[in-house]
Scaffold this active site. Sequence first.
Site: not given
Lengths: 179, 124, 241
Positions: C120-121, C128, C137, C163
């Site tokens: 997971d980021i 964002n 993106d 994500e």
Amino acid sequence: MALRENFSGEGILICFNGPFTHSIIEEIGNAVKRYLEGETGGRGSVMDVFAVYIEQTQNVRNYIARQKIQGNGRNSAIVVISSKDSAYIVSSGNVIRKEDVGELAAHLEEINGQDKDGLKRMYKETLRRERKSEDLGAGLGLIDMARRSQSKLEYSFKEMDDSYSFFTLEVAVARGTEP
Amino acid sequence: MKIIEATSSSPRIEYGEAGLSIKGESYPENSFVFYAPVFEWLAAELKSAPRFRLILDVSYMNSSSTKCVLDILDLLSEAAMRGCDARVTWLYEAENERSLDLAEEFKEDIDIPFEIIPVEAGPR
Amino acid sequence: MSLERRPGVVSPVQGRRELVAHLRARLEDRGEESLLDPREAEYRELAEAYLLLDERMAKLIAISDKYQGELREATKRMQHMARTDPLTNLSNRRDMLDCLDREVERFVRYEKDFSVIMFDIDDFKLVNDSYGHDAGDRVLKDLALVFLETLRRTDVCSRWGGEEFLVLCPETTSESARIVGEKCLMAMSAMQVATEAGPIGITLSGGVAAMQKGFDRDDLIKLADAKLYAAKAAGKKRIVD
């Protein structure tokens, strides 16, 4: 391995994950040279990046061979060459035995604590001291890399289990500045 | 005259009458194994040679090759102390400052005649 | 008059090609005897009509082949689309679930070990919010490329969620998967994504889970999720196994 034109300028140029045989090190090395061919900073910084790349990958290769690290994904390593903030960064990651962490960490700390003259002195001492066969140690290579870098050697040890840790090393070489 | 052909990671070595030349890049898989025959030959040759010329034209050498070259220079120094007229010539590409740096560092620690000569880039 | 020359008689031949060759040769042959035969004109007409039809048929077959080929390609592309995440070109969740099912089957049947890594980021929402969704993106796209470079050829990487990325590592113990995870983290830390505000970097957290006896597919995913949660709780940018 790949030459990542997608990352135009910033980011990852080369990323290789796998066994570091001598011929793979050579092949990627050729790619490094080709990629940096157009580099405006002059031959000096190109040689520095190449040298840091060779020292790092050969260190990893020698460690794995000497320590007879085997199987289960432990004997393959990763090297990444990227650019960031007007520097080229050569980083590598490999599994090491936990009992080797202490000495390596101490050595890295010592190197990071030296200034330019101190590094030169350390280099010459180690050059004189290293015996021929067994000590193809990381010693001289790390000092050489530190001399070509304008910043400290960045490193980390991540404990994996009772016997092994994952060691990463990052060396930054300035693009195109003359010493 | 004996020749060890260059490979992409090791230099061209020529040795014969009172002379040894090392030319190219040096980062072989195992430097000590690579330079072993050179040491052997050199040690034998220097026992009786009245003069000896070492020519180095190496644009890059990894740290263990540097160690080997230093050992070679030491052998020459010892021979000089026994009366051999031993000299070193280091050639380097004018734009490659690293090679010049390396040459000067070697020169600092060696007390035999050591000349450093820049050459233009291109085939030699 | 020899049998072959008489109109209406076709010597026994095998296949269309020989028939066509025979008819062509026959039409070229203006032997005296055949011209005297009243049915010769009719025969010639039929032979020419046949040759014309044969030519047209050959053309139609070629066109049909071409369309068949295009149809096959289109079908492949559609199937690929159904299994792929459009932004990153990685496998999508649906495809990964199928892969996992197959791998669980292999585990049960042949006792083939495998592991999964749930990545997971870290703080993606922040990316964002600070740099815009275009930048977000681009991060996802670049991340996918780095995964593909760093993972082994046999590993399967999927975009699991906005994500989240789930990686399947066949024939791999949790220790080896851990190493794979560390390498991914390392490669990601070198990644720089271009944004209007300048290049940005990201970090990842990951949870590793090895398949166990008695587990089903969802148990395994839940375990990887729990490890991921632990990684986040412990400060992010790390792998927990």
